[in-house]
Each structure stands twice: as C-alpha cells, then as structure tokens.
Design an enzyme around this catalytic site. Structure first.
Site, short mmCIF file in Angstrom:
data_model
loop_
_atom_site.label_atom_id
_atom_site.label_comp_id
_atom_site.label_asym_id
_atom_site.label_seq_id
_atom_site.Cartn_x
_atom_site.Cartn_y
_atom_site.Cartn_z
N HIS A 205 12.00 -6.22 -5.58
CA HIS A 205 11.34 -5.42 -6.73
C HIS A 205 11.40 -3.85 -7.04
O HIS A 205 11.88 -2.78 -6.59
CB HIS A 205 10.42 -4.56 -4.79
CG HIS A 205 9.31 -3.79 -4.89
ND1 HIS A 205 7.74 -4.33 -5.05
CD2 HIS A 205 9.13 -2.96 -5.81
CE1 HIS A 205 7.16 -3.05 -5.52
NE2 HIS A 205 7.65 -2.26 -5.46
N CYS A 238 5.52 4.81 -7.10
CA CYS A 238 4.84 5.18 -5.73
C CYS A 238 4.07 7.09 -5.71
O CYS A 238 4.72 7.73 -6.23
CB CYS A 238 6.07 5.14 -4.68
SG CYS A 238 5.85 5.95 -3.10
#
Length: 310
Positions: A205, A238
């Site tokens: 990822h 994020c």
C-alpha cells in the site's frame, strides 16, 4: 518479474477520508458501482470508524447497503476496533482491513491507541469474524518508516506479521503510509519479511508523497509482490500524516503495468472514465496523469491542438 498483479482499489475509503468537503452518499455509491464494472476484484468502500474522528465515513452502513455487489468482487472496509468489526460484519463486508502502525506515535494519532493496544484490537477484530462470511485482511502501517520517529522496529514488525498470520490473514499489506520509502528500502524490507515468513502473501500500500509511489511499486514487482492497493485519480493522503499526498494512482499504475506486458484483469478505459467521474464529483483536479494525457498508445492527428495538462 511477475506477469500478472492484482490491484485493490482504496480510493473510496483511503482516498476520501482526507477530503474536507463531504461527498454525498449517493455519489460514493455511484463511483463504487462504476468501479465494480472495471474488472477490479477488490474494492475498499468505507471505514467503520467513529464519525467524529473521520466525518467523511459517517455513512459507512448506508454505503454498504446501497451498492450493487458484482459477483466475484470482494468489498472491504477499514476496521480499527471490535465495535467497527461488529458493524462491518452486520452489513456483510467481505474483507475487514485491520491495520496497526509499527510506530507508537503514528498509531496514537491514527486510532488513539498505542501499537500494543492496536495489536490487542486486532485479536478482537479477528474474533469478531469467526463463524461469519467476513475475513480479516492485514495491514502494517508505517512499515518503511515514520515521520515522527524515523526508522521503525524490525522486531515489532515481525511480531505483527506473525500475529496476522496466526489469525489466518490471506494477505498482509505493508503500508508506506507517509511516503518515506524508496525502491531500495522497499526491496530490503520485503526481502527480509519474505525470508522470515515464506508462507506469507505480502502486498504493498503505497503513497506518492515524494513522487516515488510507482517506482516503489515496480521495486515490489521485482521482488515478486503481486498484490497492490491504489486509489482512483490519485486520491488520498492520511489525515494524520504531515503534508499528506495521495496514494499511488490506480489508473496510472494499471497503465504502466499494461505497457510492460503485466496483466491486471482491469479495463483501463473504464477505469479512466471512473477517475474522470471522481474528479467531477469532487469538483477539483485530481493528481492522476493518464486520465489527462491519455494512454501512451493513443495516436493523434498532426494538426491536433497541443495543450499542456496540469
């Protein structure tokens, strides 16, 4: 080099969670339904987190209930704790992504728990899937380094991998959560875990924070990695990372793979169309490049206008 890879689409969760303007539930559902028809076999559609922490995902149950599930497609969600697992199982989520950061600092910011507390939560999430049609999929965040602590503990990462394998995780994704990795670090970390856990199926990822996302993916392919996560249009970042930038762009990655003769099972033209729809839904330019410049195989008339793409 592997001649085929599998890409899991995470844009509707990891991509949207940082967006400040709430995306209407019906638009999320429409995008997921369109993604389901591109040949993708795994789509992460939401996260079962507290709505005060990530308001963008407050409609998790509504999204899960509203999508049209295509045969052969697994629908996943991010799960931080046992309560989230119970909610996800109740609405038929196939893959419960249980992720913990190797870095204590990052894990505290991300899910309000230390890494050790997060590992206990993984045990509880795994327990919630027993006897259900859902399964636990593993994630190890900040696997290549942390922006708050620097290098992360190899010993702790090995403990986390062993824990996830004990729970039967069919795949464990190593996350370059804040984009600190480079191809050499990808290679060294992956090869270390492959040697220690030869039975593990490892995925990647990756974020494109410093422009190395697809280069890092290629390093993973060179190491035999076949499972990757990407985000449509390059959405993402994020919300607990400094100067966050999006995930690797799914259609850009698929384009590179196809140009190199690596199969993905994905209809690239359909994927590009979804990326353009996502850009329209958000009302702003997205960082993906292939949806702007077109495929390398596209031919143009010599008299066609030549324009710069941003």
């Amino acid at each position: 080099m592997s001649r085929s890879i599998e890409i899991s689409e995470v844009g509707m969760r990891d991509g949207l969670q940082i967006e400040r303007n709430l995306v209407p539930t019906e638009k999320k559902i429409a995008l997921i339904d369109a993604l389901s028809k591109t040949g993708l076999k795994k789509i992460e559609i939401t996260g079962f987190v507290h709505p005060k922490v990530i308001p963008q995902l407050a409609d998790a149950e509504a999204v899960a209930a509203g999508i049209r599930r295509e045969p052969g497609v697994r629908y996943g969600a991010f799960i931080p704790n046992a309560r989230g697992a119970e909610r996800a199982v109740a609405v038929g989520i196939d893959d419960l992504k249980a992720g913990v950061a190797v870095s204590d600092s990052f894990n505290r910011l991300n899910v309000r728990m230390t890494t050790e507390e997060g590992m206990k939560a993984v045990d509880e999430i795994a327990a919630a899937t027993k006897g259900t049609n859902s399964r636990l999929v593993g994630g190890i965040a900040t696997a290549f380094g942390c922006p708050y602590e620097g290098p992360v503990s190899r010993e702790r990462m090995h403990r986390m991998m062993a824990q996830l394998l004990r729970h039967g995780a069919p795949i464990v994704y190593l996350a370059d959560t804040t984009g600190v990795a480079n191809p050499d670090r990808i290679r060294r970390t992956v090869e270390d875990l492959q040697k220690a856990f030869p039975e593990a199926v490892i995925g990647l990822h990756l974020h494109n924070t410093r422009g190395l996302g697809i280069a890092n993916a290629l390093a993973g392919i060179d190491c035999g990695i076949r499972h990757f996560e990407g985000s449509i249009g390059g959405l993402g970042g994020c919300p607990f990372a400094p100067r966050a930038v999006g995930n690797i762009c799914t259609e850009d990655f698929v384009h590179m793979a196809h140009e190199m003769g690596i199969e993905t099972g994905i209809d690239l033209d359909a994927l590009i169309a979804v990326a353009q729809s996502a850009q329209d839904a958000l009302g702003r330019p997205l960082p993906g490049m292939v949806m702007k410049s077109g495929k390398a195989t596209d031919l143009h008339a010599m008299e066609a206008p030549r324009v710069k793409v941003d």
